[in-house]
Design a protein around this motif. Structure first.
Motif, PDB file in Angstrom:
ATOM      1  N   GLU A 394      52.410  35.577   2.465  1.00  0.00           N
ATOM      2  CA  GLU A 394      52.366  34.263   3.281  1.00  0.00           C
ATOM      3  C   GLU A 394      52.848  34.357   4.557  1.00  0.00           C
ATOM      4  OE1 GLU A 394      53.702  29.781   2.772  1.00  0.00           O
ATOM      5  OE2 GLU A 394      54.929  31.520   1.565  1.00  0.00           O
ATOM      6  N   LEU A 395      51.776  33.457   5.282  1.00  0.00           N
ATOM      7  CA  LEU A 395      52.457  34.066   7.055  1.00  0.00           C
ATOM      8  C   LEU A 395      52.636  32.495   7.005  1.00  0.00           C
ATOM      9  CD1 LEU A 395      51.988  36.893   9.123  1.00  0.00           C
ATOM     10  CD2 LEU A 395      49.683  35.770   9.638  1.00  0.00           C
ATOM     11  N   LYS A 396      53.753  32.513   8.343  1.00  0.00           N
ATOM     12  CA  LYS A 396      54.232  31.079   8.585  1.00  0.00           C
ATOM     13  C   LYS A 396      54.409  31.635  10.214  1.00  0.00           C
ATOM     14  CE  LYS A 396      56.220  29.370   4.793  1.00  0.00           C
ATOM     15  NZ  LYS A 396      57.815  28.765   4.384  1.00  0.00           N
ATOM     16  N   ILE A 397      53.809  30.399  11.284  1.00  0.00           N
ATOM     17  CA  ILE A 397      54.456  30.564  12.823  1.00  0.00           C
ATOM     18  C   ILE A 397      56.065  30.063  12.643  1.00  0.00           C
ATOM     19  CG2 ILE A 397      53.810  29.625  14.520  1.00  0.00           C
ATOM     20  CD1 ILE A 397      50.883  29.343  14.033  1.00  0.00           C
ATOM     21  N   VAL A 398      57.167  30.361  13.188  1.00  0.00           N
ATOM     22  CA  VAL A 398      58.463  30.159  13.598  1.00  0.00           C
ATOM     23  C   VAL A 398      58.914  29.413  14.501  1.00  0.00           C
ATOM     24  CG1 VAL A 398      60.718  30.305  13.479  1.00  0.00           C
ATOM     25  CG2 VAL A 398      58.900  31.849  12.198  1.00  0.00           C
ATOM     26  N   PHE A 399      57.755  30.203  15.876  1.00  0.00           N
ATOM     27  CA  PHE A 399      58.332  29.460  17.384  1.00  0.00           C
ATOM     28  C   PHE A 399      57.158  29.936  18.111  1.00  0.00           C
ATOM     29  CE2 PHE A 399      62.283  31.909  15.864  1.00  0.00           C
ATOM     30  CZ  PHE A 399      63.257  30.304  16.161  1.00  0.00           C
ATOM     31  N   GLU A 400      57.314  29.024  19.240  1.00  0.00           N
ATOM     32  CA  GLU A 400      56.011  28.829  19.979  1.00  0.00           C
ATOM     33  C   GLU A 400      57.035  28.838  21.399  1.00  0.00           C
ATOM     34  OE1 GLU A 400      51.625  27.411  21.723  1.00  0.00           O
ATOM     35  OE2 GLU A 400      53.443  26.364  20.747  1.00  0.00           O
ATOM     36  N   LEU A 401      55.953  29.954  22.628  1.00  0.00           N
ATOM     37  CA  LEU A 401      57.273  30.347  23.957  1.00  0.00           C
ATOM     38  C   LEU A 401      56.716  28.881  24.053  1.00  0.00           C
ATOM     39  CD1 LEU A 401      56.859  33.426  25.038  1.00  0.00           C
ATOM     40  CD2 LEU A 401      58.926  32.358  24.517  1.00  0.00           C
ATOM     41  N   ASP A 402      58.126  28.053  24.971  1.00  0.00           N
ATOM     42  CA  ASP A 402      57.917  27.404  25.874  1.00  0.00           C
ATOM     43  C   ASP A 402      58.008  27.108  27.650  1.00  0.00           C
ATOM     44  OD1 ASP A 402      58.485  24.674  27.137  1.00  0.00           O
ATOM     45  OD2 ASP A 402      60.279  24.159  26.082  1.00  0.00           O
ATOM     46  N   HIS A 403      57.010  27.398  28.319  1.00  0.00           N
ATOM     47  CA  HIS A 403      56.331  27.639  29.216  1.00  0.00           C
ATOM     48  C   HIS A 403      57.146  26.562  30.131  1.00  0.00           C
ATOM     49  CE1 HIS A 403      52.965  30.771  29.039  1.00  0.00           C
ATOM     50  NE2 HIS A 403      53.533  30.590  27.354  1.00  0.00           N
ATOM     51  N   ARG A 404      57.417  25.275  29.373  1.00  0.00           N
ATOM     52  CA  ARG A 404      57.845  24.078  30.268  1.00  0.00           C
ATOM     53  C   ARG A 404      56.908  23.577  30.994  1.00  0.00           C
ATOM     54  NH1 ARG A 404      63.234  22.936  28.818  1.00  0.00           N
ATOM     55  NH2 ARG A 404      63.583  21.423  30.905  1.00  0.00           N
ATOM     56  N   ARG A 405      55.800  23.326  31.213  1.00  0.00           N
ATOM     57  CA  ARG A 405      54.588  23.405  32.538  1.00  0.00           C
ATOM     58  C   ARG A 405      54.856  21.942  32.995  1.00  0.00           C
ATOM     59  NH1 ARG A 405      52.050  26.228  28.238  1.00  0.00           N
ATOM     60  NH2 ARG A 405      51.332  28.382  29.378  1.00  0.00           N
ATOM     61  N   LEU A 406      55.492  20.765  31.385  1.00  0.00           N
ATOM     62  CA  LEU A 406      54.955  19.346  31.424  1.00  0.00           C
ATOM     63  C   LEU A 406      56.736  18.765  31.821  1.00  0.00           C
ATOM     64  CD1 LEU A 406      53.281  18.234  28.697  1.00  0.00           C
ATOM     65  CD2 LEU A 406      52.336  18.793  31.023  1.00  0.00           C
ATOM     66  N   GLU A 407      58.285  19.919  32.145  1.00  0.00           N
ATOM     67  CA  GLU A 407      59.440  19.419  32.474  1.00  0.00           C
ATOM     68  C   GLU A 407      59.482  19.549  33.797  1.00  0.00           C
ATOM     69  OE1 GLU A 407      60.751  18.944  30.071  1.00  0.00           O
ATOM     70  OE2 GLU A 407      59.504  19.582  28.556  1.00  0.00           O
ATOM     71  N   THR A 408      59.876  18.533  34.563  1.00  0.00           N
ATOM     72  CA  THR A 408      60.904  18.354  35.638  1.00  0.00           C
ATOM     73  C   THR A 408      60.901  19.488  36.464  1.00  0.00           C
ATOM     74  OG1 THR A 408      63.200  18.038  34.917  1.00  0.00           O
ATOM     75  CG2 THR A 408      61.496  16.240  35.393  1.00  0.00           C
ATOM     76  N   ASP A 409      61.441  20.671  35.473  1.00  0.00           N
ATOM     77  CA  ASP A 409      61.692  21.702  36.330  1.00  0.00           C
ATOM     78  C   ASP A 409      60.122  23.500  35.845  1.00  0.00           C
ATOM     79  OD1 ASP A 409      62.026  22.488  33.675  1.00  0.00           O
ATOM     80  OD2 ASP A 409      63.871  23.073  33.405  1.00  0.00           O
ATOM     81  N   GLY A 410      59.203  22.664  35.193  1.00  0.00           N
ATOM     82  CA  GLY A 410      58.365  23.633  35.373  1.00  0.00           C
ATOM     83  C   GLY A 410      57.660  23.953  36.221  1.00  0.00           C
ATOM     84  N   THR A 411      57.892  24.113  38.163  1.00  0.00           N
ATOM     85  CA  THR A 411      57.825  24.407  38.929  1.00  0.00           C
ATOM     86  C   THR A 411      58.327  25.756  38.577  1.00  0.00           C
ATOM     87  OG1 THR A 411      58.533  23.497  40.310  1.00  0.00           O
ATOM     88  CG2 THR A 411      56.751  23.082  40.556  1.00  0.00           C
ATOM     89  N   LYS A 412      59.898  25.961  38.845  1.00  0.00           N
ATOM     90  CA  LYS A 412      60.393  27.273  38.751  1.00  0.00           C
ATOM     91  C   LYS A 412      60.091  28.104  38.014  1.00  0.00           C
ATOM     92  CE  LYS A 412      65.589  28.683  37.510  1.00  0.00           C
ATOM     93  NZ  LYS A 412      66.816  28.118  36.591  1.00  0.00           N
ATOM     94  N   TYR A 413      59.921  28.097  36.315  1.00  0.00           N
ATOM     95  CA  TYR A 413      59.582  28.958  35.501  1.00  0.00           C
ATOM     96  C   TYR A 413      58.152  29.145  35.965  1.00  0.00           C
ATOM     97  CZ  TYR A 413      64.129  27.638  33.506  1.00  0.00           C
ATOM     98  OH  TYR A 413      65.514  27.066  33.257  1.00  0.00           O
ATOM     99  N   ASN A 414      56.956  28.554  36.816  1.00  0.00           N
ATOM    100  CA  ASN A 414      55.492  29.164  36.974  1.00  0.00           C
ATOM    101  C   ASN A 414      56.025  28.538  38.126  1.00  0.00           C
ATOM    102  OD1 ASN A 414      54.603  28.357  34.021  1.00  0.00           O
ATOM    103  ND2 ASN A 414      56.181  26.870  33.971  1.00  0.00           N
TER     104      ASN A 414
END
Length: 482
Positions: A394-414
């Motif tokens: 069986e295959l399950k999805i555990v995590f997805e990376l959080d690029h923080r595009r919609l967060e207030t600090d999104g421009t820092k990480y992008n």
């Protein structure tokens, strides 16, 4: 370039501060907590909401014992040791910095000091996967095997995890492991083949000859100089990866590469044709199942795949990637059976979401498979980590990376504009339950490739990568089933 070749029995003698293999249920002084100013760059998926995540260290953190140290970018392969005084030593590859950092953590598992054990001058190549060999698990060490992946002439380094920082610019090549674009060099457990050292190596090559699965075998435990190097072939000489079909079993043999230490990487690469080895589309990370002798010989490896063009115009290699299961014969490491465990090119169900698996961590019951999208332009999500049940499949999805595009600090990480799906990737996921004395605990390297800044340049002290300006992070995961 100065080369240091480790004497035959030197590797087995470094035992002063090796991996603690005691039960994970014993009393521990470790207190899991976030010690970083950086938020956890992960999103938990359905069914895994109860996992606890902690930001251990990232590139904006200042450590009290070394305030000038900056944790480098593109954190990848890693290894953790528990020291005899109860503190911890953590080694981390910085893939695009061509360097290895060494982090000291106190008895509570708080990072207190950082330094570069290998800088870009000594690292020489992109340093991807890594394996920490210890006497308790592998019969020799402690020795940190970190692989060069800058083309077919690259080599694997062997680092003493307690070595002198002043030699950070000196390469520690291991000629015995050959020249290849290696993703990881994995020594098998000492119980897998008694009296031998067996190392399985993934060749991340997408060129004319593809990537191969290599094996180094020595009949002396800890000897990384005088053994032989082999490539894996099907017994019927079929070299096409896509002719391996999901859930079928194929007999394979590892065939010897004569005089491999005197050969260039190009010569080793070309020998795939005379030896009739399988031409995979980029062999990436690999790991063996935990839980005893038979499990120690059950190996899983990722093939990340490559676009159906150029060297793969004939479609003979996987596009979206695969996970393979290799069972080695208990009487002979050079023979075994091979199966396709997960096939990303079967575009149905959860496996149909695959965006090129890269790193892998295998426990007693599960394989944790990490994506590194190859940028085909059809990505539908940011990189996942999947849980693959070794028994039920069986295959399950555990995590997805959080690029923080919609967060207030999104421009820092992008920093250079909002990232696309799959622009970020994972580095190593390692099980540290036994070292920490806390069950179901892991360390994960995160590579947020659009988190950049001038303050992250040349942090390793070398001059080989002066414009490398990425940042990265290490996350502690608590509660992930083993």
């Amino acid at each position: 370039m100065k080369r240091i070749i480790l004497p035959l029995f030197f590797l087995a003698s470094l035992i002063s501060c090796e991996n603690d293999s005691k039960s994970a249920t014993e009393t521990t002084e470790v207190v899991l907590a976030s010690h970083s100013v950086t938020p956890v760059l992960l999103k938990k998926q359905s069914g895994f909401e109860n996992l606890n995540l902690f930001s251990l260290i990232a590139s904006d953190d200042v450590l009290t014992g070394s305030p000038a140290f900056v944790f480098g970018g593109s954190a990848d392969g890693s290894g953790l040791l528990k020291n005899t005084d109860g503190t911890f030593t953590f080694l981390v590859n910085h893939e695009d910095n061509f360097s290895v950092s060494r982090i000291t953590l106190d008895k509570t598992f708080k990072p207190t000091k950082g330094e570069y054990l290998l800088n870009s001058n000594g690292g020489t190549w992109r340093l991807c996967g890594a394996s920490m060999a210890t006497v308790a698990e592998h019969g020799f060490g402690p020795l940190y095997l970190t692989c060069g992946e800058s083309g077919e002439e690259s080599r694997t380094h062997g680092l003493d995890p307690f070595g002198t920082v002043g030699s950070a610019s000196v390469s520690r090549e291991l000629p015995g492991l050959g020249r290849l674009s290696a993703e990881n060099a994995l020594p098998l457990n000492k119980t897998a083949f008694a009296g031998k050292t067996v190392i399985v190596i993934g060749d991340d090559d997408s060129g004319t000859n593809g990537g191969q699965l290599f094996m180094y075998v020595s009949n002396t435990v800890g000897d990384l100089e005088n053994g032989s190097l082999y490539m894996m072939k099907r017994n019927d000489d079929n070299q096409r990866e896509k002719d391996l079909v999901l859930n079928q079993t194929y007999n394979v043999t590892f065939v010897k590469i004569d005089n491999h230490k005197t050969m260039t990487g190009a010569q080793i690469n070309a020998s795939v044709n005379t030896l009739k080895a399988i031409k995979f589309g980029r062999v990436e990370d690999l790991d063996y199942r935990k839980g005893g002798q038979s499990a120690d010989r059950e190996i899983y490896f990722n093939v990340t795949g490559q676009q159906i063009s150029g060297n793969n115009a004939d479609g003979s290699r996987a596009k979206y990637g695969r996970v393979y299961k290799l069972n080695l014969d208990p009487a002979n490491p050079l023979t075994g059976t091979l199966q396709v465990a997960v096939d990303g090119d079967v575009r149905t169900g959860i496996s149909g979401k695959f965006q090129n698996p890269d790193n892998i961590c295998v426990t007693k019951n599960y394989a944790y498979i990490q994506e590194d999208a190859n940028g085909y332009g059809d990505e539908t999500h940011d990189a996942y980590i999947y849980q693959y049940n070794l028994t039920t499949k069986e295959l399950k999805i555990v995590f997805e990376l959080d690029h923080r595009r919609l967060e207030t600090d999104g421009t820092k990480y992008n920093a250079s504009g909002m990232s696309n799906f799959g622009d970020w990737e994972y580095g190593a996921l390692i099980d540290v339950s036994e070292q920490l004395g806390i069950e179901d605990t892991f360390l994960l390297s995160v590579q947020p490739h659009t988190w950049r800044g001038a303050q992250y340049k040349s942090v390793d002290g070398g001059s080989n990568r002066p414009n490398e300006d990425q940042a990265s992070q290490i996350v502690v995961i608590k509660g992930l089933p083993r």
